[in-house]
Structures are given as structure tokens and as C-alpha cells.
Design an enzyme around this catalytic site. Sequence first.
Site, PDB file in Angstrom:
ATOM      1  N   LYS A  57       1.137   4.244  -2.969  1.00  0.00           N
ATOM      2  CA  LYS A  57       0.876   5.670  -2.727  1.00  0.00           C
ATOM      3  C   LYS A  57       2.132   6.510  -2.968  1.00  0.00           C
ATOM      4  O   LYS A  57       2.031   7.661  -3.430  1.00  0.00           O
ATOM      5  CB  LYS A  57       0.326   5.880  -1.313  1.00  0.00           C
ATOM      6  N   TYR A  66       0.840  -1.207   0.000  1.00  0.00           N
ATOM      7  CA  TYR A  66       0.000   0.000   0.000  1.00  0.00           C
ATOM      8  C   TYR A  66       0.875   1.257   0.000  1.00  0.00           C
ATOM      9  O   TYR A  66       0.654   2.173  -0.807  1.00  0.00           O
ATOM     10  CB  TYR A  66      -0.933  -0.019   1.214  1.00  0.00           C
TER      11      TYR A  66
HETATM   12  P1  NAP Z   1     -13.414   2.753   0.782  1.00  0.00           P
HETATM   13  O1  NAP Z   1     -14.414   3.216   1.778  1.00  0.00           O
HETATM   14  O2  NAP Z   1     -12.916   1.351   0.829  1.00  0.00           O
HETATM   15  O3  NAP Z   1     -13.991   3.087  -0.674  1.00  0.00           O
HETATM   16  C1  NAP Z   1     -13.221   2.796  -1.820  1.00  0.00           C
HETATM   17  C2  NAP Z   1     -14.092   2.901  -3.042  1.00  0.00           C
HETATM   18  O4  NAP Z   1     -13.282   2.538  -4.175  1.00  0.00           O
HETATM   19  C3  NAP Z   1     -15.286   1.951  -3.000  1.00  0.00           C
HETATM   20  O5  NAP Z   1     -16.429   2.588  -3.509  1.00  0.00           O
HETATM   21  C4  NAP Z   1     -14.830   0.817  -3.900  1.00  0.00           C
HETATM   22  O6  NAP Z   1     -15.877   0.145  -4.558  1.00  0.00           O
HETATM   23  C5  NAP Z   1     -13.985   1.567  -4.933  1.00  0.00           C
HETATM   24  N1  NAP Z   1     -13.084   0.620  -5.611  1.00  0.00           N
HETATM   25  C6  NAP Z   1     -12.155  -0.174  -5.039  1.00  0.00           C
HETATM   26  N2  NAP Z   1     -11.599  -0.966  -5.968  1.00  0.00           N
HETATM   27  C7  NAP Z   1     -12.209  -0.671  -7.150  1.00  0.00           C
HETATM   28  C8  NAP Z   1     -12.073  -1.161  -8.459  1.00  0.00           C
HETATM   29  N3  NAP Z   1     -11.257  -2.182  -8.759  1.00  0.00           N
HETATM   30  N4  NAP Z   1     -12.840  -0.621  -9.434  1.00  0.00           N
HETATM   31  C9  NAP Z   1     -13.715   0.387  -9.156  1.00  0.00           C
HETATM   32  N5  NAP Z   1     -13.877   0.883  -7.922  1.00  0.00           N
HETATM   33  C10 NAP Z   1     -13.141   0.353  -6.928  1.00  0.00           C
HETATM   34  O7  NAP Z   1     -12.091   3.645   0.870  1.00  0.00           O
HETATM   35  P2  NAP Z   1     -11.863   5.157   1.367  1.00  0.00           P
HETATM   36  O8  NAP Z   1     -11.368   5.106   2.739  1.00  0.00           O
HETATM   37  O9  NAP Z   1     -13.023   6.013   1.030  1.00  0.00           O
HETATM   38  O10 NAP Z   1     -10.611   5.533   0.440  1.00  0.00           O
HETATM   39  C11 NAP Z   1     -10.682   6.485  -0.609  1.00  0.00           C
HETATM   40  C12 NAP Z   1      -9.259   6.911  -0.946  1.00  0.00           C
HETATM   41  O11 NAP Z   1      -8.642   7.492   0.221  1.00  0.00           O
HETATM   42  C13 NAP Z   1      -8.341   5.767  -1.371  1.00  0.00           C
HETATM   43  O12 NAP Z   1      -7.487   6.205  -2.395  1.00  0.00           O
HETATM   44  C14 NAP Z   1      -7.537   5.474  -0.125  1.00  0.00           C
HETATM   45  O13 NAP Z   1      -6.295   4.865  -0.397  1.00  0.00           O
HETATM   46  C15 NAP Z   1      -7.389   6.869   0.436  1.00  0.00           C
HETATM   47  N6  NAP Z   1      -7.067   6.914   1.855  1.00  0.00           N
HETATM   48  C16 NAP Z   1      -7.907   6.332   2.768  1.00  0.00           C
HETATM   49  C17 NAP Z   1      -7.565   6.381   4.120  1.00  0.00           C
HETATM   50  C18 NAP Z   1      -8.433   5.748   5.177  1.00  0.00           C
HETATM   51  O14 NAP Z   1      -7.970   5.583   6.309  1.00  0.00           O
HETATM   52  N7  NAP Z   1      -9.690   5.436   4.896  1.00  0.00           N
HETATM   53  C19 NAP Z   1      -6.387   7.012   4.524  1.00  0.00           C
HETATM   54  C20 NAP Z   1      -5.565   7.606   3.565  1.00  0.00           C
HETATM   55  C21 NAP Z   1      -5.920   7.533   2.231  1.00  0.00           C
HETATM   56  P3  NAP Z   1     -16.926  -0.799  -3.772  1.00  0.00           P
HETATM   57  O15 NAP Z   1     -18.136   0.070  -3.628  1.00  0.00           O
HETATM   58  O16 NAP Z   1     -17.082  -1.968  -4.649  1.00  0.00           O
HETATM   59  O17 NAP Z   1     -16.304  -1.157  -2.448  1.00  0.00           O
END
Ligand code: NAP
Length: 243
Positions: free
Chosen positions: A152, A148
Site C-alpha cells: 500500500k 501488506y
Molecule cells: P474483499 O472483501 O476481500 O474483496 C476483495 C475483492 O478483490 C474480491 O472480490 C476478490 O475476489 C478480488 N480479488 C482479490 N484478488 C484478486 C485477483 N487476483 N484477481 C481478481 N480479483 C481479485 O476486500 P475489501 O475489504 O473489499 O478490500 C477492497 C480494497 O480495500 C482492497 O484494496 C483493500 O486492500 C482495501 N482496504 C480494505 C480494508 C478492510 O479493512 N477491509 C482496509 C483498508 C483498505 P473474490 O471474489 O475471488 O474474493
Amino acid sequence: MNISFAGKKVLVTGAGQGIGRELVKALVKCGAEVTALSRTKSHLDTLAQEVPVKTVCVDLSDWAATHAAVEAIGPVDCLVNNAAVAILESFLNIKPESFDTSFNINVKSVINVSQVVVKNMIKRKTPGSIVNISSQASQAALADHTVYCGTKGALDMISKVMALELGPHNIRVNCVNPTVVMTAMGKIGWSQPEKAGPMLSKIPLGRFAEVDEVVHAILFLLSDKASMISGTTLPVDGGFLAG
Ligand code: NAP
């Protein structure tokens, strides 16, 4: 400061859940015409019941299907590459398929989607703005996050080269780099107190980020209010990366 996306067509990937889903709702409130792209149709269907959006259901790890789906969307003024997965494994237990899945979704698909969107922007001679959602994990080592963190770190540098090459076309590219947010993804790594506690102790503000705090940073960098900002990585981390 009043941020408006009136008259702008915006594409958000990973819009089914978490940060992407709330971002779509905020963009609609700011007047944008939003296309929400994600993997699970039921998540997109419930989103479309809440706000007026176009939806595109495609798995971003499929290069050809994604290319075709994004071409079919047509002109886009602003793009948020938000979709990602987090597969946590200790370094000695990393599986080759975890590497391939993670880099396909978190990195390769950003290039694919951006190529289609940017080629269309250049053809139309229109300015554009792209925000890639990175992480504090791009710049700080986190246990069990080798792959991961790698995706990033790659995304930060790819975004900088995009800013370099696309700037002459009046297209800005920036990253937003959040700390932990308690979405479905955040819960994978940080819901156990023995994991959350040490992380919280390294965040000067003493808490994780709220989804809205990340959304606000994205809206700013995506908007004309950030018209001279390109190639940056903006932490939304309560000071974690300062430590
Ligand atoms: P999340 O709640 O897991 O949501 C991720 C979304 O991406 C979901 O809607 C998922 O679809 C979609 N997705 C994943 N794989 C996919 C694929 N192969 N094709 C199309 N769509 C796909 O994650 P989040 O926390 O909102 O994260 C959003 C961003 O913030 C990411 O880039 C993550 O790395 C970054 N981020 C998150 C955190 C954290 O702690 N949450 C921290 C730092 C950075 P589904 O609806 O099918 O699940």
C-alpha cells in the site's frame, strides 16, 4: 451534491465482494455503465443478477490474461483499482510466495490495468479519472502487516507518479485510504477482540468504517466534483492517521 456518472464507462476491479461490490451498485445508481472485474465467477454472477453490469472474470496476478481481458473491455472513462489481498505474517515468518502474490495483485496489476486503460484514453484524447484503493496501512505500521503495508505504501507513491505523468493528458489519479472495514478482508485481521480493541482505541471516532463511507469517498474522487484534485491520498479512517 448530486454526483452523476451518466454516459461514463467505469471499470471496477475486485468487484465480486466487499467494497468493490457495493461500489459497483452505487455507480450503477449514479448512471454509470459499469464493468465489474474479479476473480471468482460465482460472485460476479450474483452481482449481475442484482444490477445491470458487464462482468469480466480474470485473475489479476496473471499479467498476460489480465492485459488481454482489459483490452477487450474497450474504452473506459473512470477506473477503480480496488482488488487486493491481505496475507498476514509476522516479519520473521514472511514467505517469499506471500510477497510475490501480494505485490502481483496489490501493485503490479494496478500498473497493468491502468496502462491498458490510460493508453486508450490518450488515444481517444478523452479526460479520465482513476482511484486506487490504498489503506491507512500505507502510512502507519501495523503488526503482522509488513508485506501488506509495503504494497500500500508502494501504491500511494505509484499513484502520485501516475498523477504527475498523466495530468498533462487530463487524467486524474487519487488514492482512498480506509481504516478497517468489516469485509471478508477486514475479518482476516480484526475480528478477534484482542486485535480490534487496541485498533479501535487509536481511532478518534471510536469505530471502524462502514463500506458505504468508503464508497462515498471513492465516488467523490472519481467524479467531476473532484475535477481539480489529483495525486492525493484521502484517509477514510475516523482520524486514525492524525494520531
Ligand atoms: P474483499 O472483501 O476481500 O474483496 C476483495 C475483492 O478483490 C474480491 O472480490 C476478490 O475476489 C478480488 N480479488 C482479490 N484478488 C484478486 C485477483 N487476483 N484477481 C481478481 N480479483 C481479485 O476486500 P475489501 O475489504 O473489499 O478490500 C477492497 C480494497 O480495500 C482492497 O484494496 C483493500 O486492500 C482495501 N482496504 C480494505 C480494508 C478492510 O479493512 N477491509 C482496509 C483498508 C483498505 P473474490 O471474489 O475471488 O474474493
